[in-house]
Design a protein around this motif. Structure first.
Motif, PDB file in Angstrom:
ATOM      1  N   LEU A 273      32.993  -4.824  35.322  1.00 51.00           N
ATOM      2  CA  LEU A 273      33.253  -4.773  34.401  1.00 51.00           C
ATOM      3  C   LEU A 273      32.356  -5.255  33.123  1.00 51.00           C
ATOM      4  CD1 LEU A 273      37.049  -4.398  34.582  1.00 51.00           C
ATOM      5  CD2 LEU A 273      35.442  -2.254  34.357  1.00 51.00           C
ATOM      6  N   ASP A 274      32.111  -6.711  33.674  1.00 52.24           N
ATOM      7  CA  ASP A 274      31.865  -7.041  33.028  1.00 52.24           C
ATOM      8  C   ASP A 274      29.928  -6.638  32.890  1.00 52.24           C
ATOM      9  OD1 ASP A 274      33.049  -9.466  31.732  1.00 52.24           O
ATOM     10  OD2 ASP A 274      31.902 -11.170  33.295  1.00 52.24           O
ATOM     11  N   LEU A 275      29.577  -6.349  33.574  1.00 50.56           N
ATOM     12  CA  LEU A 275      28.086  -5.503  33.736  1.00 50.56           C
ATOM     13  C   LEU A 275      28.752  -4.181  33.248  1.00 50.56           C
ATOM     14  CD1 LEU A 275      27.659  -6.681  37.352  1.00 50.56           C
ATOM     15  CD2 LEU A 275      26.980  -7.555  35.266  1.00 50.56           C
ATOM     16  N   GLY A 276      29.328  -3.771  32.382  1.00 46.86           N
ATOM     17  CA  GLY A 276      29.459  -2.077  32.294  1.00 46.86           C
ATOM     18  C   GLY A 276      29.980  -0.994  32.602  1.00 46.86           C
ATOM     19  N   LYS A 277      29.927  -1.261  33.787  1.00 43.38           N
ATOM     20  CA  LYS A 277      30.762  -0.554  35.079  1.00 43.38           C
ATOM     21  C   LYS A 277      32.678  -0.030  34.674  1.00 43.38           C
ATOM     22  CE  LYS A 277      27.580  -1.334  38.444  1.00 43.38           C
ATOM     23  NZ  LYS A 277      27.359  -1.865  40.570  1.00 43.38           N
ATOM     24  N   VAL A 278      32.416   0.828  35.018  1.00 39.66           N
ATOM     25  CA  VAL A 278      33.844   0.878  34.934  1.00 39.66           C
ATOM     26  C   VAL A 278      35.261   1.121  36.154  1.00 39.66           C
ATOM     27  CG1 VAL A 278      35.627   3.214  34.376  1.00 39.66           C
ATOM     28  CG2 VAL A 278      33.647   2.834  33.202  1.00 39.66           C
ATOM     29  N   LEU A 279      36.177   0.919  36.261  1.00 39.47           N
ATOM     30  CA  LEU A 279      37.051   0.655  37.335  1.00 39.47           C
ATOM     31  C   LEU A 279      37.799   2.166  37.457  1.00 39.47           C
ATOM     32  CD1 LEU A 279      38.093  -0.829  39.586  1.00 39.47           C
ATOM     33  CD2 LEU A 279      39.423  -2.420  38.996  1.00 39.47           C
ATOM     34  N   VAL A 280      37.977   2.786  38.166  1.00 41.28           N
ATOM     35  CA  VAL A 280      39.077   4.058  38.226  1.00 41.28           C
ATOM     36  C   VAL A 280      40.370   3.381  39.070  1.00 41.28           C
ATOM     37  CG1 VAL A 280      39.502   6.269  39.275  1.00 41.28           C
ATOM     38  CG2 VAL A 280      37.582   5.497  37.928  1.00 41.28           C
TER      39      VAL A 280
END
Length: 114
Positions: free
Chosen positions: A102-109
């Motif tokens: 998430l710190d890298l700008g990704k999204v968790l589903v």
């Protein structure tokens, strides 16, 4: 997973909001209910926008419990995210991994069946 509430939790890291919406739709088509699908991004506003667009949930008091939800007011964003992730049955190590993504700008589903 160690939570009895979400014993079959599933998580996938995606690169952006568009992929998150696609993943939510895929999960819904495979039998998960709206109430069982969550999205999480590092930024709270981004989480709100993606959850609204995808018709998914955010992790809140129901999932975290009152104590953790209130304690999050005083925690760093990283600590908040890890608490939210572990509230859905993931280990601390898994939560640390996902929080770094998430710190890298990704999204968790996340999808959990009770």
């Amino acid at each position: 997973m160690n939570s009895t509430n979400h014993a079959k939790s599933y998580a996938k890291v995606v690169n952006n909001g568009i992929q998150a919406v696609e993943e939510v739709n895929r999960l819904r088509n495979s039998g998960y209910l709206r109430d069982d699908i969550y999205v999480l991004a590092h930024d709270g506003d981004r989480t709100d926008r993606i959850a609204d667009t995808a018709s998914a949930n955010e992790i809140g008091i129901k999932e975290e419990g009152m104590f953790d939800a209130l304690a999050n007011v005083f925690r760093s964003r990283g600590d908040q995210l890890r608490t939210k992730i572990t509230s859905l049955g993931f280990t601390e190590a898994e939560a640390q991994f996902y929080e770094r993504e998430l710190d890298l700008g990704k999204v968790l589903v996340i999808a959990g069946k009770e």
